[in-house]
Write an enzyme that holds these catalytic residues in place. Structure first.
Site, PDB file in Angstrom:
ATOM      1  NE  ARG A  35      17.962  -2.658   0.179  1.00  0.00           N
ATOM      2  CZ  ARG A  35      17.623  -1.387  -0.083  1.00  0.00           C
ATOM      3  NH1 ARG A  35      16.906  -0.710   0.778  1.00  0.00           N
ATOM      4  NH2 ARG A  35      18.009  -0.813  -1.191  1.00  0.00           N
ATOM      5  CE  LYS A  93      14.393   7.272  -1.818  1.00  0.00           C
ATOM      6  NZ  LYS A  93      13.886   6.030  -1.202  1.00  0.00           N
ATOM      7  CG  ASN A  94      11.536   6.211   2.563  1.00  0.00           C
ATOM      8  OD1 ASN A  94      12.088   5.876   1.516  1.00  0.00           O
ATOM      9  ND2 ASN A  94      12.209   6.368   3.686  1.00  0.00           N
ATOM     10  NE  ARG A 144      17.607   5.709  -5.489  1.00  0.00           N
ATOM     11  CZ  ARG A 144      17.494   5.022  -4.354  1.00  0.00           C
ATOM     12  NH1 ARG A 144      18.538   4.866  -3.564  1.00  0.00           N
ATOM     13  NH2 ARG A 144      16.348   4.486  -3.997  1.00  0.00           N
ATOM     14  CG  ASP A 194      16.720   5.433   5.390  1.00  0.00           C
ATOM     15  OD1 ASP A 194      17.505   4.497   5.132  1.00  0.00           O
ATOM     16  OD2 ASP A 194      15.637   5.593   4.803  1.00  0.00           O
ATOM     17  CB  CYS A 253      21.158   2.367  -2.074  1.00  0.00           C
ATOM     18  SG  CYS A 253      20.858   4.106  -2.446  1.00  0.00           S
TER      19      CYS A 253
END
Length: 428
Positions: free
Chosen positions: A122, A22-23, A397, A305, A117
């Site tokens: 952030r 995903k990242n 997600r 994570d 999220c």
């Protein structure tokens, strides 16, 4: 509204294939804006964050074709308006990457302050600092960040602290800047290396990705290529922990074991057997799990994570475990949900003290964010009785077909559509 209904207590057994990261994918999809020809990405995960990224590109004028289930062709040459739709940008954190790519290509970018999220504050101040170093100007108006420059000039960029998103955006904005850029105190995560490899395959000149100093020589043209996205280390780690929590025996396929070293080391330390192969790991448990201490760190340290999933596992271990996570402010919001299932966890700021309870009991719980949602699923799989996990849109997600993959491992998990009070429709 949908939720997962899990009948727990069944060991997971069999094989599971990990999807694209995903990242990495969110960065690579955004980076297609910089390509001067059509390009193809393979191993694209079928998750909601990627769906949103592709909708953003299409809204701006890109042509996107699904060639296969996880193979996508991107032609971004038709983009003329460097403006990301407001609501789309607000729905995900990675929308900030469009600032770097649009600025790099058009020297102009409008992107709403990113969402995603709720993990505390952030900010993107380090991203903007990098853009300013390259000669860009930024302003905030009506909730949107506007970055612009007559020309981007290579420069020295120094980050005040480790920032994955800032490092990615600095790379994206620098690839076509005039001259040489040096990024110092750069983040070293695998998806940063994957982004650099993708751009280099197209003709970029990026060196040092994966170290704390990245050097970039700007280029004028990036050619079209076909490129496979790396496997998702966090998805892999999640299934590894799920196998351990249920005292199962699972072969996790399509992984890069080196990317999993910090996770593997902690699993072994608490009594889990992990066997490494070239592109897979096998996880099994034979005996009791024991306590440990964890402190999340930037790569190659233990990833934040993976903290909620591993903390859930530690509720089933003997003794007292200490988990420290100071990467994000709200990483322990899920603890209240675990307590509903019988967990004994106390939180003081960014430190959690976990007393092993041996077993968890099924209960209705809520996914408070992406990784917390995965932790709730793991808890439900390991618990006695029935667990209902709500707000599963967070889980979607970052996890492709999670309930189907778990079903293939023998889990009793179903997706339920709640149509009205007291009425549900089963699926999956």
């Amino acid at each position: 509204m949908e939720k997962f209904v899990i009948h727990g207590g069944k060991p997971l057994k069999g094989e599971v294939t990990i999807s694209g990261a995903k990242n990495a994918a969110v960065a690579l999809v955004a980076a297609t804006i910089l390509c001067d020809e059509p390009c193809v990405l393979e191993n694209v995960p079928e998750i909601s964050d990627i769906t949103i990224c592709m909708k953003i590109l299409q809204t701006m004028g890109a042509d996107i074709q699904l060639l296969n289930k996880n193979v996508v062709r991107f032609d971004t040459r038709g983009i003329i308006n460097p403006h990301v739709p407001y609501e789309m940008a607000r729905s995900m954190r990675a929308s900030s990457y469009f600032l770097g790519t649009l600025l790099g290509r058009f020297h102009d970018a409008y992107v709403a302050m990113p969402g995603g999220c709720d993990l505390g504050d952030r900010p993107i101040d380090q991203h903007l600092k990098a853009f300013r170093s390259l000669g860009a100007v930024d302003e905030l108006k009506n909730g949107e960040v506007h970055c612009y420059a007559d020309q981007l000039i290579g420069s020295q960029i120094y980050f005040d602290f480790n920032t994955v998103g800032g490092t990615i955006n600095a790379i994206l904005a620098s690839v076509k800047a005039k001259g040489r850029t040096i990024i110092e105190n750069a983040a070293k995560e695998p998806h940063i290396v994957d982004l650099a490899n993708f751009l280099n395959s197209m003709g970029a000149d990026i060196r040092g990705a994966g170290t704390d100093v990245i050097k970039i020589k700007g280029v004028d043209y990036l050619k079209g290529i076909t490129y496979p996205i790396i496997p998702d280390q966090i998805e892999a780690g999640t299934y590894m922990v799920a196998a351990a929590a249920t005292k199962g025996d699972v072969l996790v396929k399509n992984v890069i074991p080196k990317h999993l070293e910090s996770i593997t080391a902690k699993l072994r330390k608490i009594g889990v057997t992990v066997e490494e192969n070239d592109e897979s790991v096998r996880v099994s448990v034979d005996g009791a799990l024991t306590k440990t201490s964890i402190k999340t760190m930037p790569h190659p340290g233990f990833p934040t994570d993976m903290q909620p999933q591993f903390s859930t596992l530690l509720t089933l271990a003997e003794g007292t475990s200490i988990v420290t996570d100071d990467i994000f402010d709200n990483r322990f919001r899920y603890v209240a949900e675990l307590r509903r299932m019988g967990a004994d966890i106390s939180v003081d700021g960014k430190v959690a003290v976990i007393e092993g309870v041996g077993k968890l009991n099924g209960a209705p719980v809520v996914a408070t964010d992406l990784r917390a949602g995965a932790a709730m699923v793991i808890a439900g799989l390991a618990a006695e009785g029935i667990t209902e996990v709500s707000d599963i849109h967070y889980i979607e997600r970052g996890y492709e077909c999670i309930e189907k993959k778990l079903q293939m491992l023998g889990a009793d998990i179903k997706r339920v559509t709640v149509t009205e009070v007291g009425s549900v429709q089963m699926s999956g």
